[in-house]
Each structure stands twice: as structure tokens, then as C-alpha cells.
Design a protein around this motif. Structure first.
Motif, PDB file in Angstrom:
ATOM      1  N   ALA A   1       2.911  22.927  -7.986  1.00 27.61           N
ATOM      2  CA  ALA A   1       1.761  21.586  -8.288  1.00 27.61           C
ATOM      3  C   ALA A   1       1.325  21.038  -7.064  1.00 27.61           C
ATOM      4  O   ALA A   1       1.872  20.943  -6.025  1.00 27.61           O
ATOM      5  CB  ALA A   1       2.872  20.445  -8.998  1.00 27.61           C
ATOM      6  N   PRO A   2      -0.050  20.766  -7.146  1.00 25.33           N
ATOM      7  CA  PRO A   2      -0.677  20.381  -6.033  1.00 25.33           C
ATOM      8  C   PRO A   2      -0.192  19.051  -5.633  1.00 25.33           C
ATOM      9  O   PRO A   2       0.137  18.154  -6.526  1.00 25.33           O
ATOM     10  CB  PRO A   2      -2.256  20.189  -6.482  1.00 25.33           C
ATOM     11  CG  PRO A   2      -2.105  20.111  -8.125  1.00 25.33           C
ATOM     12  CD  PRO A   2      -1.119  20.885  -8.373  1.00 25.33           C
ATOM     13  N   VAL A   3      -0.240  18.683  -4.315  1.00 26.14           N
ATOM     14  CA  VAL A   3       0.339  17.279  -3.723  1.00 26.14           C
ATOM     15  C   VAL A   3      -0.820  16.439  -3.909  1.00 26.14           C
ATOM     16  O   VAL A   3      -2.005  16.720  -3.172  1.00 26.14           O
ATOM     17  CB  VAL A   3       0.812  17.485  -2.485  1.00 26.14           C
ATOM     18  CG1 VAL A   3       1.313  15.909  -1.837  1.00 26.14           C
ATOM     19  CG2 VAL A   3       2.276  18.264  -2.621  1.00 26.14           C
ATOM     20  N   VAL A   4      -0.622  15.105  -4.340  1.00 26.53           N
ATOM     21  CA  VAL A   4      -1.610  13.993  -4.217  1.00 26.53           C
ATOM     22  C   VAL A   4      -0.808  12.870  -3.237  1.00 26.53           C
ATOM     23  O   VAL A   4       0.178  12.484  -3.928  1.00 26.53           O
ATOM     24  CB  VAL A   4      -2.035  13.698  -5.445  1.00 26.53           C
ATOM     25  CG1 VAL A   4      -3.040  12.432  -5.498  1.00 26.53           C
ATOM     26  CG2 VAL A   4      -2.879  14.580  -6.278  1.00 26.53           C
ATOM     27  N   LEU A   5      -1.607  12.588  -2.321  1.00 26.50           N
ATOM     28  CA  LEU A   5      -0.826  11.617  -1.460  1.00 26.50           C
ATOM     29  C   LEU A   5      -1.482  10.307  -1.851  1.00 26.50           C
ATOM     30  O   LEU A   5      -2.733   9.989  -2.127  1.00 26.50           O
ATOM     31  CB  LEU A   5      -1.344  11.642   0.086  1.00 26.50           C
ATOM     32  CG  LEU A   5      -0.419  11.331   1.005  1.00 26.50           C
ATOM     33  CD1 LEU A   5       0.762  12.176   1.243  1.00 26.50           C
ATOM     34  CD2 LEU A   5      -1.371  11.511   2.488  1.00 26.50           C
ATOM     35  N   VAL A   6      -0.629   9.138  -1.928  1.00 23.77           N
ATOM     36  CA  VAL A   6      -1.054   7.833  -2.133  1.00 23.77           C
ATOM     37  C   VAL A   6      -0.976   6.906  -1.000  1.00 23.77           C
ATOM     38  O   VAL A   6       0.199   6.968  -0.348  1.00 23.77           O
ATOM     39  CB  VAL A   6      -0.271   7.179  -3.529  1.00 23.77           C
ATOM     40  CG1 VAL A   6      -0.801   5.810  -3.553  1.00 23.77           C
ATOM     41  CG2 VAL A   6      -0.574   8.056  -4.591  1.00 23.77           C
ATOM     42  N   ALA A   7      -2.051   6.272  -0.366  1.00 23.80           N
ATOM     43  CA  ALA A   7      -1.885   5.443   0.626  1.00 23.80           C
ATOM     44  C   ALA A   7      -1.303   4.135   0.241  1.00 23.80           C
ATOM     45  O   ALA A   7      -1.897   3.294  -0.626  1.00 23.80           O
ATOM     46  CB  ALA A   7      -3.170   5.221   1.365  1.00 23.80           C
ATOM     47  N   LEU A   8      -0.149   3.744   0.675  1.00 28.53           N
ATOM     48  CA  LEU A   8       0.737   2.741   0.134  1.00 28.53           C
ATOM     49  C   LEU A   8       0.964   1.652   1.168  1.00 28.53           C
ATOM     50  O   LEU A   8       1.609   1.925   2.317  1.00 28.53           O
ATOM     51  CB  LEU A   8       2.017   3.176  -0.401  1.00 28.53           C
ATOM     52  CG  LEU A   8       3.061   2.288  -1.170  1.00 28.53           C
ATOM     53  CD1 LEU A   8       2.477   1.306  -2.248  1.00 28.53           C
ATOM     54  CD2 LEU A   8       4.339   2.783  -1.484  1.00 28.53           C
ATOM     55  N   SER A   9       0.566   0.305   0.994  1.00 29.15           N
ATOM     56  CA  SER A   9       0.721  -0.615   1.931  1.00 29.15           C
ATOM     57  C   SER A   9       2.051  -1.411   1.639  1.00 29.15           C
ATOM     58  O   SER A   9       2.527  -2.117   2.407  1.00 29.15           O
ATOM     59  CB  SER A   9      -0.581  -1.386   2.332  1.00 29.15           C
ATOM     60  OG  SER A   9      -0.811  -2.010   1.083  1.00 29.15           O
ATOM     61  N   GLY A  10       2.309  -1.458   0.335  1.00 33.84           N
ATOM     62  CA  GLY A  10       3.261  -2.372  -0.358  1.00 33.84           C
ATOM     63  C   GLY A  10       2.643  -3.555  -0.974  1.00 33.84           C
ATOM     64  O   GLY A  10       3.125  -4.487  -1.681  1.00 33.84           O
ATOM     65  N   GLY A  11       1.221  -3.817  -0.924  1.00 30.14           N
ATOM     66  CA  GLY A  11       0.357  -4.596  -1.479  1.00 30.14           C
ATOM     67  C   GLY A  11       0.175  -4.371  -2.942  1.00 30.14           C
ATOM     68  O   GLY A  11       0.284  -3.378  -3.405  1.00 30.14           O
ATOM     69  N   ALA A  12      -0.400  -5.257  -3.799  1.00 28.44           N
ATOM     70  CA  ALA A  12      -0.460  -4.975  -5.207  1.00 28.44           C
ATOM     71  C   ALA A  12      -1.423  -3.751  -5.589  1.00 28.44           C
ATOM     72  O   ALA A  12      -0.968  -3.055  -6.497  1.00 28.44           O
ATOM     73  CB  ALA A  12      -1.164  -6.414  -5.815  1.00 28.44           C
ATOM     74  N   ASP A  13      -2.604  -3.674  -4.848  1.00 25.85           N
ATOM     75  CA  ASP A  13      -3.486  -2.801  -5.177  1.00 25.85           C
ATOM     76  C   ASP A  13      -3.042  -1.513  -5.195  1.00 25.85           C
ATOM     77  O   ASP A  13      -2.911  -0.328  -5.970  1.00 25.85           O
ATOM     78  CB  ASP A  13      -4.683  -2.845  -4.413  1.00 25.85           C
ATOM     79  CG  ASP A  13      -5.506  -4.223  -4.472  1.00 25.85           C
ATOM     80  OD1 ASP A  13      -5.147  -4.837  -5.420  1.00 25.85           O
ATOM     81  OD2 ASP A  13      -6.190  -4.264  -3.622  1.00 25.85           O
ATOM     82  N   SER A  14      -2.340  -1.179  -3.834  1.00 24.60           N
ATOM     83  CA  SER A  14      -1.617   0.196  -3.727  1.00 24.60           C
ATOM     84  C   SER A  14      -0.226   0.385  -4.425  1.00 24.60           C
ATOM     85  O   SER A  14      -0.160   1.393  -4.827  1.00 24.60           O
ATOM     86  CB  SER A  14      -1.247   0.248  -2.069  1.00 24.60           C
ATOM     87  OG  SER A  14      -0.355  -0.659  -1.646  1.00 24.60           O
ATOM     88  N   LEU A  15       0.344  -0.624  -4.737  1.00 25.62           N
ATOM     89  CA  LEU A  15       1.674  -0.408  -5.416  1.00 25.62           C
ATOM     90  C   LEU A  15       1.276  -0.132  -6.968  1.00 25.62           C
ATOM     91  O   LEU A  15       1.774   1.038  -7.545  1.00 25.62           O
ATOM     92  CB  LEU A  15       2.288  -1.740  -5.617  1.00 25.62           C
ATOM     93  CG  LEU A  15       3.383  -1.925  -4.393  1.00 25.62           C
ATOM     94  CD1 LEU A  15       4.070  -3.573  -4.732  1.00 25.62           C
ATOM     95  CD2 LEU A  15       4.458  -0.863  -4.450  1.00 25.62           C
ATOM     96  N   ALA A  16       0.200  -0.686  -7.566  1.00 23.83           N
ATOM     97  CA  ALA A  16      -0.551  -0.363  -8.789  1.00 23.83           C
ATOM     98  C   ALA A  16      -0.600   1.013  -9.076  1.00 23.83           C
ATOM     99  O   ALA A  16      -0.609   1.767  -9.841  1.00 23.83           O
ATOM    100  CB  ALA A  16      -1.562  -1.308  -9.240  1.00 23.83           C
TER     101      ALA A  16
END
Length: 350
Positions: free
Chosen positions: A44-59
Motif C-alpha cells: 500500500a502506498p504511504v500517505v504522510l499527514v502533517a500533524l500539529s495537534g491542532g483541530a485542522d490537522s487532527l481532523a
């Protein structure tokens, strides 16, 4: 069988809540256009999510996890720890734990932020460099960013205030290389609703409330005043404008590229452009060609004043000598406009 991969330490049901489900559709739409087809049996291809812990990146992380089975992807969260605030490591680890609770692998990436360009620009540069390196290590096919419609509206207003020309109206692109922004049509209120549905407490970066930053002032003062005075929908209108301007600019750029191939040719230490077509075309085309030559051949972004100075060699030439701008010397010679590096020794004159 549930279509959600979530375990439920936060107590939400196995099937994703409605806002998360809706946001997952945005992730699917964006990624479906950029992910390569995968033959059965391949990893499966890997998709990276940039996560800060804020609402936008958590959602965004939750939506990507929900979309993962349908897309056939492996989601990994990258939490960049800028180290700029007390307790930043704790915030980063808590964000990584939240991602793992959503069934997502997570990695904390500490960075050292420099000082070039000011604190905001330096932090952004460090963050994107870290995301690029992390994507390379994981072999990621895409990197998801949590920018919302509100961020897009703020970006357009800031660009206009800085006098960046039509480029400022384009805002952020949904896809730039590996970077994908699925939420550019999503209001910030929706991302907060999503994390509330999941029972997750987002981290609110104190910098997001600090009026020392221009973007914060746009968010907390300028846009609310515009909404109050002009009526609701200003943010959506700005985002629509950005999308339309980007479509126009992409089509225009393609035509300009084809035109440049016809009128440009290599020259001593640089490039020369046929003066006839430059003079015959409207100023918008002429100026764009000049800017594009400067950027593509010399890596220079010309200011409006510099662009017009160079254009004067085409439209208002009275025998004046070379125009020197940072990184480029431009000379009119034999019916052509010659672009060269300033230390190349080229002193061509008509």
C-alpha cells in the motif's frame, strides 16, 4: 464489517461520525487524483499527514484514517516539533498519541528553526524541509496538509495587502508536488466539529492568538470586520476567487510557455528574446514573459518596478544602456533583448 479503522479509546462508535465521514470524502477526492494505480499484491502506498495537534490537522488525520481502506493506503502522521515553546516535546508526543489512537502510525520529528526571514518564515522552512525528508524516508506518495478555506482566504488577503499582484489572488494550490491540501473547501468550524465528535481535545497554538503576527490580525480583526460590513460569505468569496484565478493563470502560463519557445534562444551567458513579438503583445503578456525568463533561467523573482524597467527597453527605448536588477543584466542588442548574469562580462549594445 465497519468501514472505519478506528479503535475507540475516546469512546466514539466504530462507524465514523458524520463530519469525519464528510471530511474523509474530501481526502478521497484529493488523493484519488494524485495517487498512482496499484496492482493487486503491491504494498500500500504511504500517505504522510502533517500533524500539529491542532483541530485542522487532527481532523485531517482522522479523515485520512477513515478513507484509508477505500483508497488502499497506509497513513502515517508526521509531528514536527519546532522546539520554540516550553513543553513543545510534550505537545508533539500527545499529538502522536492521538494519531495512534486513531489507528495511524506516528513519528515525532524534532527540528532546529533558524532565523532567516523572521520567525514565521524560518519555522515554515524548517517544517517543510522536515516533511520532505520524512516523506523521503517513508517513500510517501503524498503529504497531506490541513489548510482550510479560512487559511486560503487569509492568504489571499495578505497577498493583496503586500501588493503581490495577480499571483496573490491564486492563494494555495490544492496539489503542489507531493503536497496535497484536501480541506481548501472546508471551513475551520468543520474541523473543530470533527474533533468534537471524536471526543479529542485539540491543542491550540498560542501563536494563533498572538496579534504580533499579521495572519492572526487578518483572522481575528480584518475578516470579522469585512463580514460585518459586507455581509457573510467573504471568506468563501476569497477562496472562490483564488480557485478561478489559479485556473486562469495555469492556462495563461501554458500559452506563455509555448510562446517563449518560439521567441527565445540561447545566447552568451544567458538567453535572448525577439523584440518584435514582445513589442507587439499586450503589456500583461510582455511583462509575464520577462518575469518568467528571469525566474526560469536565473532563479530571480522580479519586482514590479524591475519588470517595468526591463520592459522599457522594449517599448520606450532611447538608446539607454543595460538594465541591472538583482541577479540579472538585461541589454537591448540587434533586435533582441539579452538576459545574462551581471558578472558574465556581456556588454552587448545595439
Amino acid at each position: 464489517m465497519s468501514d472505519s479503522p478506528f479503535p475507540s479509546p475516546y469512546g466514539f462508535p466504530a462507524v465514523a461520525p458524520p463530519t469525519v465521514h464528510r471530511l474523509a470524502r474530501e481526502v478521497e477526492r484529493s488523493l484519488s487524483a494524485v495517487l498512482p494505480g496499484r496492482p493487486a499484491g503491491d504494498r500500500a502506498p504511504v500517505v504522510l499527514v502533517a500533524l500539529s495537534g491542532g483541530a485542522d490537522s487532527l481532523a485531517l488525520t482522522a479523515a485520512a484514517a477513515h478513507a484509508a481502506p477505500r483508497l488502499g493506503i497506509r497513513v502515517v502522521a508526521a509531528v514536527v516539533d519546532h522546539g520554540l515553546q516550553d513543553g513543545s516535546a510534550e505537545v508533539a508526543n500527545r499529538a502522536a498519541d492521538a494519531a495512534r489512537a486513531l489507528g495511524v502510525e506516528a513519528e515525532v520529528v524534532p527540528v532546529v528553526v533558524g532565523s532567516v526571514g523572521g520567525p514565521e518564515a524560518a519555522a515554515r522552512q524548517a517544517r517543510y524541509t522536515a516533511l520532505d525528508e520524512t516523506a523521503g524516508r517513508w517513500g510517501a506518495a503524498a503529504v497531506l496538509l490541513g489548510h482550510t478555506l479560512d487559511d486560503q482566504a487569509e492568504t489571499v488577503l495578505l497577498g493583496l495587502a503586500r501588493g503581490s499582484g495577480s499571483g496573490s489572488l491564486q492563494g494555495m494550490a490544492e496539489v503542489t508536488g507531493l503536497l496535497v491540501r484536501p480541506f481548501l473547501g472546508v471551513r475551520r468550524a468543520e474541523t473543530r466539529a470533527a474533533v468534537a465528535e471524536l471526543g479529542i481535545e485539540p491543542w491550540d497554538d498560542p501563536h494563533n492568538d498572538d496579534p504580533a503576527f499579521a495572519r492572526v490580525r487578518v483572522r481575528t480583526r480584518v475578516l470579522p470586520v469585512l463580514e460585518a460590513e459586507l455581509g457573510p460569505g467573504v471568506a468563501e468569496a476569497l477562496a472562490r476567487t483564488a480557485e478561478q484565478e489559479r485556473e486562469d493563470a495555469e492556462a495563461f502560463a501554458e500559452m506563455i510557455e509555448e510562446f517563449i519557445e518560439e521567441i527565445c534562444e540561447p545566447a552568451e551567458a544567458g538567453l535572448s528574446v525577439d523584440l518584435g513579438p514582445l513589442a507587439a503583445n499586450p503589456a500583461a503578456v510582455r511583462n509575464r514573459i520577462i518575469r518568467l525568463v528571469a525566474r526560469s533561467e536565473f532563479g530571480v523573482s522580479l519586482s514590479r518596478a524591475h519588470t517595468l524597467s526591463i520592459a522599457a527597453l522594449v517599448t520606450d527605448w532611447r538608446g539607454q544602456g543595460p538594465i541591472d536588477v538583482p541577479g540579472i543584466r538585461v541589454t537591448r542588442n540587434g533586435g533582441r533583448l539579452h538576459f545574462s548574469a551581471p558578472d558574465s562580462g556581456a556588454t552587448l549594445l545595439e
